[in-house]
Motif scaffolding. Structure first.
Motif, PDB file in Angstrom:
ATOM      1  N   ALA A   1       1.414 -62.595  36.666  1.00 26.65           N
ATOM      2  CA  ALA A   1       2.271 -61.317  37.330  1.00 26.65           C
ATOM      3  C   ALA A   1       2.346 -60.437  35.756  1.00 26.65           C
ATOM      4  O   ALA A   1       2.152 -59.182  35.740  1.00 26.65           O
ATOM      5  CB  ALA A   1       3.221 -61.617  37.701  1.00 26.65           C
TER       6      ALA A   1
ATOM      7  N   PHE B   1      -0.457 -54.416  40.182  1.00 32.10           N
ATOM      8  CA  PHE B   1       0.147 -55.567  40.341  1.00 32.10           C
ATOM      9  C   PHE B   1       0.423 -55.779  41.927  1.00 32.10           C
ATOM     10  O   PHE B   1       1.135 -54.909  42.545  1.00 32.10           O
ATOM     11  CB  PHE B   1       1.383 -55.374  39.419  1.00 32.10           C
ATOM     12  CG  PHE B   1       2.480 -56.155  39.822  1.00 32.10           C
ATOM     13  CD1 PHE B   1       2.181 -57.873  39.795  1.00 32.10           C
ATOM     14  CD2 PHE B   1       3.600 -55.940  40.421  1.00 32.10           C
ATOM     15  CE1 PHE B   1       3.096 -58.692  40.053  1.00 32.10           C
ATOM     16  CE2 PHE B   1       4.743 -56.877  40.547  1.00 32.10           C
ATOM     17  CZ  PHE B   1       4.385 -58.235  40.424  1.00 32.10           C
ATOM     18  N   ASN B   2      -0.089 -56.683  42.546  1.00 26.73           N
ATOM     19  CA  ASN B   2       0.038 -57.064  43.911  1.00 26.73           C
ATOM     20  C   ASN B   2       0.111 -58.471  43.885  1.00 26.73           C
ATOM     21  O   ASN B   2      -0.590 -59.278  43.160  1.00 26.73           O
ATOM     22  CB  ASN B   2      -0.828 -56.276  44.819  1.00 26.73           C
ATOM     23  CG  ASN B   2      -2.235 -56.428  44.608  1.00 26.73           C
ATOM     24  OD1 ASN B   2      -2.802 -57.657  44.704  1.00 26.73           O
ATOM     25  ND2 ASN B   2      -3.106 -55.588  44.064  1.00 26.73           N
ATOM     26  N   THR B   3       0.534 -59.082  45.077  1.00 29.23           N
ATOM     27  CA  THR B   3       0.431 -60.447  45.262  1.00 29.23           C
ATOM     28  C   THR B   3      -1.012 -61.266  45.286  1.00 29.23           C
ATOM     29  O   THR B   3      -1.094 -62.443  44.766  1.00 29.23           O
ATOM     30  CB  THR B   3       1.183 -61.122  46.561  1.00 29.23           C
ATOM     31  OG1 THR B   3       0.599 -60.346  47.528  1.00 29.23           O
ATOM     32  CG2 THR B   3       2.736 -60.590  46.449  1.00 29.23           C
TER      33      THR B   3
ATOM     34  N   VAL C   1      -2.382 -61.256  41.674  1.00 30.52           N
ATOM     35  CA  VAL C   1      -1.539 -62.299  40.932  1.00 30.52           C
ATOM     36  C   VAL C   1      -1.941 -63.668  41.230  1.00 30.52           C
ATOM     37  O   VAL C   1      -2.381 -64.527  40.271  1.00 30.52           O
ATOM     38  CB  VAL C   1      -0.079 -62.355  40.999  1.00 30.52           C
ATOM     39  CG1 VAL C   1       0.656 -63.462  40.464  1.00 30.52           C
ATOM     40  CG2 VAL C   1       0.615 -60.897  40.577  1.00 30.52           C
TER      41      VAL C   1
ATOM     42  N   LYS D   1       6.230 -58.958  46.814  1.00 26.35           N
ATOM     43  CA  LYS D   1       5.802 -58.637  45.488  1.00 26.35           C
ATOM     44  C   LYS D   1       7.275 -58.371  44.768  1.00 26.35           C
ATOM     45  O   LYS D   1       7.185 -58.672  43.569  1.00 26.35           O
ATOM     46  CB  LYS D   1       5.234 -57.138  45.335  1.00 26.35           C
ATOM     47  CG  LYS D   1       5.013 -56.415  44.228  1.00 26.35           C
ATOM     48  CD  LYS D   1       4.146 -55.159  44.349  1.00 26.35           C
ATOM     49  CE  LYS D   1       4.031 -54.427  43.298  1.00 26.35           C
ATOM     50  NZ  LYS D   1       3.269 -53.154  43.354  1.00 26.35           N
TER      51      LYS D   1
ATOM     52  N   LEU E   1       8.734 -61.471  43.315  1.00 27.45           N
ATOM     53  CA  LEU E   1       7.875 -61.853  42.231  1.00 27.45           C
ATOM     54  C   LEU E   1       8.328 -61.163  41.089  1.00 27.45           C
ATOM     55  O   LEU E   1       8.682 -61.540  39.720  1.00 27.45           O
ATOM     56  CB  LEU E   1       6.471 -61.849  42.341  1.00 27.45           C
ATOM     57  CG  LEU E   1       5.398 -62.137  41.485  1.00 27.45           C
ATOM     58  CD1 LEU E   1       5.620 -63.699  41.125  1.00 27.45           C
ATOM     59  CD2 LEU E   1       4.075 -62.079  41.829  1.00 27.45           C
ATOM     60  N   THR E   2       8.737 -59.842  41.326  1.00 26.89           N
ATOM     61  CA  THR E   2       8.967 -58.758  40.453  1.00 26.89           C
ATOM     62  C   THR E   2      10.565 -59.212  39.701  1.00 26.89           C
ATOM     63  O   THR E   2      10.814 -59.299  38.278  1.00 26.89           O
ATOM     64  CB  THR E   2       9.169 -57.354  40.504  1.00 26.89           C
ATOM     65  OG1 THR E   2       7.929 -57.043  40.961  1.00 26.89           O
ATOM     66  CG2 THR E   2       9.493 -56.557  39.561  1.00 26.89           C
TER      67      THR E   2
END
Length: 221
Positions: free
Chosen positions: A29, A41-43, A46, A64, A67-68
């Motif tokens: 990420a 940036f996306n799942t 990643v 997302k 994760l961020t």
């Protein structure tokens, strides 16, 4: 404050392999944010970069944003580990210089990541779940160390120093600066200059010299 389900990890990694998977996802990420920005940036991206299935990612991160937030917490933990080493410094000036250095390193060692995460940190739904008070508490502790000018209002001085460090370091990140030594020099000049002038300007301030060569306000030796 409790987190909404979209920000809660689905499960905590307990075994070594699971911890390595989560670490790999977070670093993937970070690299995507650095190279592609938040738009790239996306799942799915990643998971692909980390070399794991999207199902494996969703075992730990339901969104997302989850994760961020986990990445923000990773970076905060790394900064805190570096910053807390200031407590091992021999005196106040050395401790404060180390803390400033930790702040500069966090911002400029991976500047694009730090800059974009700073923007994400400003989102209320994420910021509400980050502990921002420990930085000020550490500064408050360091200002009590020998060799620094004594402040009439220590809590206010700690808040001011925290604002100075954050403002100068974040501003350098926004300008995409890369010179760590130059930024450290400027932040030190601002922080130590503030402490000296604030102590001298306090009612009854006498500008007593500290062992470090800085001037200090009144107070018992």
């Amino acid at each position: 404050m409790s987190r909404p389900d979209a920000l809660l990890p689905r499960k905590s990694p307990r075994q070594r392999r699971a911890r390595l998977t989560v670490a790999s996802l977070l670093e993937a990420a970070a690299q995507l944010i650095e190279t592609q920005g938040m738009d790239g940036f996306n799942t799915n991206a990643v998971a692909e970069r980390a070399g794991v299935s999207i199902g494996s990612l969703y075992q730990y991160f339901p969104s997302k944003d989850a994760l961020t937030l986990a990445l923000l917490e990773r970076e905060a933990g790394r900064f805190e580990a570096d910053a807390l080493a200031a407590l091992e410094a021999p005196d106040g000036p050395a401790a404060l210089r180390h803390l400033i250095g930790a702040s500069v390193r966090q911002q400029l060692e991976r500047p694009e990541l730090a800059r974009l995460l700073d923007e994400q940190e400003g989102r209320p739904e994420l910021r509400a779940h980050l502990d921002k008070g420990r930085f000020g508490q550490l500064i408050d502790t360091l200002l009590q160390r020998p060799g620094l000018p004594r402040q009439m209002d220590a809590a206010l001085a700690a808040a001011d120093v925290a604002a100075l460090i954050r403002g100068l370091v974040d501003g350098a990140g926004e300008r995409r600066e890369t010179d760590l030594a130059d930024l450290q020099r400027r932040v030190e000049a601002a922080v130590f200059g503030y402490l000296e002038r604030a102590a001298a300007a306090a009612p009854g301030g006498q500008g007593r010299e500290c062992e470090s060569g800085m001037r200090a306000g009144p107070g018992p030796a």
